[in-house]
Enzyme design. Structure first.
Site, mmCIF file in Angstrom:
data_model
loop_
_atom_site.group_PDB
_atom_site.id
_atom_site.type_symbol
_atom_site.label_atom_id
_atom_site.label_comp_id
_atom_site.label_asym_id
_atom_site.label_seq_id
_atom_site.Cartn_x
_atom_site.Cartn_y
_atom_site.Cartn_z
ATOM 1 C CE LYS A 298 51.148 36.821 51.083
ATOM 2 N NZ LYS A 298 52.424 36.830 50.072
ATOM 3 C CG HIS B 41 58.271 34.403 30.974
ATOM 4 N ND1 HIS B 41 58.858 33.934 31.911
ATOM 5 C CD2 HIS B 41 58.123 35.778 30.998
ATOM 6 C CE1 HIS B 41 59.002 34.998 32.946
ATOM 7 N NE2 HIS B 41 58.447 36.392 32.156
ATOM 8 C CE LYS C 27 48.676 47.104 16.973
ATOM 9 N NZ LYS C 27 48.569 48.167 15.890
ATOM 10 C CG ASP D 183 56.239 43.615 28.262
ATOM 11 O OD1 ASP D 183 55.635 42.795 28.518
ATOM 12 O OD2 ASP D 183 55.691 44.612 28.463
#
EC number: 6.3.4.4
Length: 444
Positions: free
Chosen positions: A140, A68, A302, A40
């Protein structure tokens, strides 16, 4: 999950002076943008700037749990898997190794319910984005996952392997519901659409590195403290989001890594649970959250907020070897009379010379703060470093002095529609780079 809301101007000078080449056998260098905290930090904004003269932008690890957002010409773009640099119409966007096909459904929720059903009283809730990233990386590591190359090679063989894998998961988690035939039908429809866009990644990167001079930019997702190996485990993502993930994700040697930009928010935030030594669970934290509009793109949660923790950022620098810093959202601190910066940790009254790996220890650390005077004025209109208030300049220089990261740094505001300035953090770096044009003239 980074949150960047930024209106940029289409017509602006490019940032760079072309790729750095140090020898005939090395090839083009790859510049890397990485988060230096818990994500962030505003990586998308830095990438959007650096991508203006790029030939190629890459994502190398992780998945669609990153977010983004960039606003261009009043159009908002939200990115979760594609590199945000793809907004530049002249670049080639490349997603490296890490794309693995996972089974749909609320896998993580089914796993949690299964543990509760078996009477397990301790269930670690990681606060994930529930995008299936953990299950994909688990498959994986277990060598049972299905890859894009499997999908495009032989669909009949792929279907059989898919059915076996689905049955295995259903036997492990009875609450997991999978429409196997329906999902295979969807995947089959994807084959013709994506096949022209898929190439052997190692060969493709080698050709890009050793072909004509080319500017290549890598956009990291998540951040150093969310790295599966070096982050605040277990509250981390499932991939290597430090600089090593660039090499393993793109299949390229470390000698081709060029500049490594560490993106640092002027304070600290974190989404979800886990230790957060400098957190301010009080009015200060609330003010940072409100002013910074700290809400995750992917989750809508938040973000927890606190003072800048330089112990944490130094640790990220130890791992990544940042050659430059990008400082973001300084203007969020404009209203504070004084500002604290974490510079050391104490445990049981003793200084800890490293960042603790153990969560229990990290929960106990006592942060040692330096208190700096605030500037109590609006910095969002500044366009050069000199235009910042004196105390804001001192704050920026304090960060550089503490981290010791050499070279140029990028500084801009959260609330401004423009880049404020491109400048080194102190007079120790030769000359202030006053604009994008002067930055290019310095060959950066």
């Amino acid at each position: 999950t980074s949150r960047v809301r930024w209106v940029r101007q289409r017509q602006r000078q490019p940032h760079g002076g072309g790729p750095r080449v140090s020898g005939p056998n090395v090839g083009n260098r790859v510049d890397v943008v990485l988060g230096a905290q818990w994500g962030d930090e505003g990586k998308g904004k830095v990438v959007d700037l650096l991508a203006q003269d790029a030939d190629m932008v890459c994502r190398c690890q992780g998945g669609n749990n990153a977010g983004h957002t960039v606003v261009v010409d009043s159009v908002e773009y939200d990115f979760h898997l594609l590199p945000s640099g793809i907004i530049n119409p002249s670049v080639t966007a490349f997603i490296g190794n890490g794309v693995v096909i996972h089974l749909p459904g609320l896998f993580e929720e089914a796993e949690k319910n299964e543990k509760k059903g078996k009477g397990q009283s301790v269930v670690i809730v990681l606060g994930t984005t529930k995008k299936g990233i953990g299950p994909v990386y688990s498959a994986k590591a277990a060598r049972s996952g299905l890859r894009i190359c499997d999908l495009l090679s032989d669909f009949e063989e792929f279907s059989e392997r898919y059915k076996v894998l689905a049955q295995q998961y259903k036997s492990m988690y009875p609450t997991l519901e999978i429409d196997i035939d329906g999902e295979l039908e969807k995947l089959k429809a994807y084959v013709d659409r994506i096949k022209p866009m898929v190439q052997d990644g190692v060969y493709y990167m080698y050709e890009a590195l050793h072909g004509r001079p080319k500017k290549i930019l890598v956009e990291g997702a998540n951040a150093a403290l969310l790295d599966i190996d070096f982050g605040t485990y277990p509250f981390v993502t499932s991939s290597n989001c430090t600089v090593g993930g660039v090499c393993t994700g793109l299949g390229m040697p470390p000698q081709n890594v060029g500049e490594v930009y560490g993106v640092v928010k002027a304070y600290t935030t974190r989404v979800g649970i886990g230790a957060f030594p400098s957190e301010q669970d009080n009015e200060i934290g609330d003010l940072l959250q409100t002013r910074g509009k700290e809400v995750g793109v992917t989750t809508g949660r938040k973000r927890r907020c606190g003072w800048l923790d330089l112990v944490l950022v130094k640790y990220a620098h130890m791992i990544n070897g940042f050659t430059a810093l990008a400082l973001t959202k300084l203007d969020i601190l404009d209203v504070f009379e004084e500002i604290k910066v974490g510079v050391a940790y104490k445990v049981d009254e003793e200084l800890v010379p490293y960042f603790p790996a153990n969560q229990e220890v990290l929960h106990k650390v006592e942060v040692q703060y330096e208190t700096l005077p605030g500037w109590k004025s609006d910095t969002s209109t500044a366009r050069t470093f000199e235009e910042l208030p004196e105390n804001a300049q001192k704050y920026v220089r304090f960060i550089e002095d503490q981290l010791g990261v050499p070279g140029k740094s990028v500084f801009y505001s959260a609330s401004s529609d423009h880049i404020l300035t491109i400048a080194p953090f102190s007079n120790r770096v030769a000359g202030l780079l006053r604009s994008l044009k002067t930055w290019k003239s310095h060959g950066i």
